[in-house]
Design a protein around this motif. Structure first.
Motif, PDB file in Angstrom:
ATOM      1  N   THR A  34       0.814  -1.217   0.000  1.00 41.45           N
ATOM      2  CA  THR A  34       0.000   0.000   0.000  1.00 41.45           C
ATOM      3  C   THR A  34       0.850   1.271   0.000  1.00 41.45           C
ATOM      4  N   GLY A  35       0.177   2.372  -0.222  1.00 40.72           N
ATOM      5  CA  GLY A  35       0.859   3.663  -0.295  1.00 40.72           C
ATOM      6  C   GLY A  35       0.101   4.551  -1.273  1.00 40.72           C
ATOM      7  N   ALA A  36       0.391   5.834  -1.232  1.00 40.18           N
ATOM      8  CA  ALA A  36      -0.307   6.783  -2.115  1.00 40.18           C
ATOM      9  C   ALA A  36       0.119   6.540  -3.563  1.00 40.18           C
ATOM     10  N   SER A  37      -0.618   7.153  -4.496  1.00 38.75           N
ATOM     11  CA  SER A  37      -0.223   7.048  -5.902  1.00 38.75           C
ATOM     12  C   SER A  37       1.202   7.569  -6.061  1.00 38.75           C
ATOM     13  N   GLY A  38       2.007   6.846  -6.818  1.00 40.59           N
ATOM     14  CA  GLY A  38       3.396   7.276  -7.035  1.00 40.59           C
ATOM     15  C   GLY A  38       4.336   6.845  -5.940  1.00 40.59           C
ATOM     16  N   ALA A  39       3.846   6.049  -4.971  1.00 43.31           N
ATOM     17  CA  ALA A  39       4.706   5.616  -3.857  1.00 43.31           C
ATOM     18  C   ALA A  39       5.691   4.537  -4.299  1.00 43.31           C
ATOM     19  N   GLY A  40       5.393   3.876  -5.429  1.00 42.92           N
ATOM     20  CA  GLY A  40       6.319   2.849  -5.937  1.00 42.92           C
ATOM     21  C   GLY A  40       5.732   1.442  -5.961  1.00 42.92           C
ATOM     22  N   LYS A  41       4.394   1.335  -5.750  1.00 42.31           N
ATOM     23  CA  LYS A  41       3.761   0.002  -5.683  1.00 42.31           C
ATOM     24  C   LYS A  41       3.912  -0.759  -7.002  1.00 42.31           C
ATOM     25  N   THR A  42       3.535  -0.076  -8.087  1.00 41.76           N
ATOM     26  CA  THR A  42       3.598  -0.751  -9.398  1.00 41.76           C
ATOM     27  C   THR A  42       5.037  -1.114  -9.744  1.00 41.76           C
TER      28      THR A  42
END
Lengths: 226, 287
Positions: A34-42
């Motif tokens: 998890t994390g905000a958009s752009g946190a590096g999940k993808t």
């Protein structure tokens, strides 16, 4: 099963997409990323799928290491790692069952084995009655189920899901999540990227790995490196 | 079967580009075909002329017939020599008056026969090159009773140069056209890859091998190449017939050459497609 050791991934911008991340997803484990958009999940998921090569550090998936894997080994790795996208990525000109069969055909499964396997997968995701429907005739939740069935076609050891409920309403979202839990219960590890706070709140017993600006800032399992 | 079906659908997807690629390969191989036709007909002419290539050793008047006969036998045992015929002074005069009828009166009025005896040495088919002709002439001249040895060196050299020019031009022009054709095929294949980018991405995601993904594009390239090869063959044949009807009699290309031309076109198409698709797949994937 999946190990990150001090992994940094930079695309040449001012700050890296992933910075010094270490964690271990064990066999049969379920974790939210998890994390905000752009946190590096993808980026993390693509590193597991070896669509990206780490700038430094090492990603290990089953017996494969990002620092040693050869291009010719990628197909085998990707059969062991199922990938589900937020936008489903189904082939529009193929029916639900053809989309699933496609994953088996292109990996060289014997023709005679394809039809029974597709039927089993459609049953598993609860879409046996919609086998002949084209993606445009299916709801978002149903399309995602077809995508899940396709990702499971080659019996992967790990399932990566990139915001799989992001385009779905709450009911469809719950249905897809329950499907993941059932798949996980049968022994497949699941790493699911989401920033759906409600989903996390409802499933407090699931491991959470949280990213912030590319750094791992929280891991409920508490054992960053194995 | 799947690869063939997808290759055909790739061609249907961009027919104009495929036609352009076929034409480009066709023109490339056609230019090779024209020069091959020229080179082949020079070959045919050469073998005809070469059959007449001979070394004539003119003999001193004081040479004994016995020595000449021994030498004739020795010369006939050279690996390059097919036969050596002795032409006496009398025979030389007779042949000259027969071949040059306008001088027959002059010959009949002669008190002394000015023509020397000679050995006419015919060469084996594999030894009619300028180098071999010169070698035989040099060896023959070493006999003390041989005044001099003559052969049509200049025109043998000239025909061989012409043959080399035709062959060289075929290779250079053909390769330059082939380079252009390969670029066009590359564009056609890249368009096919882009049109199927989503499908290819799914294939890569679920673990299809590069070979499996690449195969339809290779077949598409092969078919485009063979199409170009057939076009070139047709154009070359039409040209051959037109020249034959209106200008000179020509020999058509040997079957092996036409088969090689078609194979070259097919392989060119496949290599160009292979290169383009490999680049695109690597662009889509990082490893």
């Amino acid at each position: 099963m999946v190990q990150f050791r001090s992994v940094t991934k930079s695309f040449g911008g001012s700050s890296p997409a992933v910075l010094d991340v270490s964690f271990h997803l064990r066999k049969g484990e379920f974790a939210f990323l998890t994390g905000a958009s752009g946190a590096g999940k993808t980026t993390i998921l693509k590193l597991v799928h070896m669509l990206h090569r780490p700038s430094s550090g090492e990603v290990r998936v089953s017996r494969y290491s990002s620092s040693r894997i050869k291009r010719r080994d990628l197909p085998d790795l990707r059969r062991r790692v199922g990938y589900i996208f937020q936008d489903f990525r189904l082939l529009e000109n193929l029916t639900a069952e053809e989309n699933i069969a496609f994953a088996l055909q292109v990996t060289g499964t014997a023709k005679a084995k394809i039809a029974p396997r597709v039927r089993k997968l459609l049953n598993q995701v609860g879409l046996a009655a919609r086998a002949q429907a084209f993606p445009r005739e299916l709801s978002g939740g149903e399309q995602q189920r077809v995508a899940v069935a396709r990702a499971l076609a080659n019996e992967p050891l790990v399932l990566l899901a990139d915001e799989p409920t992001g385009n779905l309403d709450e009911r469809a979202s719950s249905g897809v999540f329950e499907l993941f839990r059932r798949i996980n219960a049968s022994g497949t590890s699941v790493l699911m990227a989401t920033h759906d706070a409600e989903l996390l709140r409802r499933h407090r017993n699931v491991r959470v790995i949280e990213l912030e600006e590319g750094r791992l800032v929280f891991d409920s399992a508490g054992d960053p490196v194995a | 079967m799947r690869s063939l079906r997808e290759a055909l659908s790739g061609i249907r997807r961009a027919p104009a580009l495929t036609v352009l690629s076929v034409m480009a390969i066709g023109l490339s191989v056609f230019s090779i075909g024209l020069f091959a036709l020229t080179a082949h007909n020079i070959d045919v002419a050469l073998s005809d002329v070469e059959g007449r290539v001979e070394v004539v050793a003119y003999l001193r008047d004081d040479a004994s017939e016995e020595l000449i006969e021994i030498a004739r036998h020795e010369i006939e045992s050279y690996p390059e020599v097919e036969s050596a015929r002795y032409v006496s002074k009398v025979e030389a005069l007779y042949e000259a008056s027969r071949e040059l009828t306008e001088f027959s009166d002059v010959y009949s009025d002669l008190e002394v026969n000015p023509l020397p005896a000679s050995l006419e040495i015919a060469l084996r088919p594999d030894f009619r090159t300028p180098v071999d002709v010169e070698t035989v002439a040099d060896r023959v001249t070493s006999y003390h009773f041989v005044e001099e040895a003559r052969y049509g060196r200049e025109w043998v050299d000239r025909i061989y140069s012409l043959r080399r020019v035709a062959g060289g031009a075929a290779v250079i022009l053909g390769l330059s056209f082939a380079f252009g054709a390969a670029l066009l095929i590359g564009i056609a294949v890249r368009m096919s890859v882009l049109a199927r980018a989503r499908e290819i991405a799914v294939m890569q995601t679920v673990g299809a091998t590069d070979g499996y993904i690449r195969r339809p594009f290779l077949i598409e390239g092969l078919m485009t190449g063979l199409g170009g090869g057939l076009l070139a063959l047709a154009l070359t044949f039409v040209t051959y017939q037109a020249v034959e009807r209106t200008l000179v009699s020509l020999a058509w290309l040997p079957d092996l050459w036409t088969a090689a031309g078609l194979a070259f076109a097919g392989i060119l198409g496949m290599l160009a497609a292979g290169r383009a698709v490999r680049r695109e797949l690597r662009r889509l994937d990082v490893y």
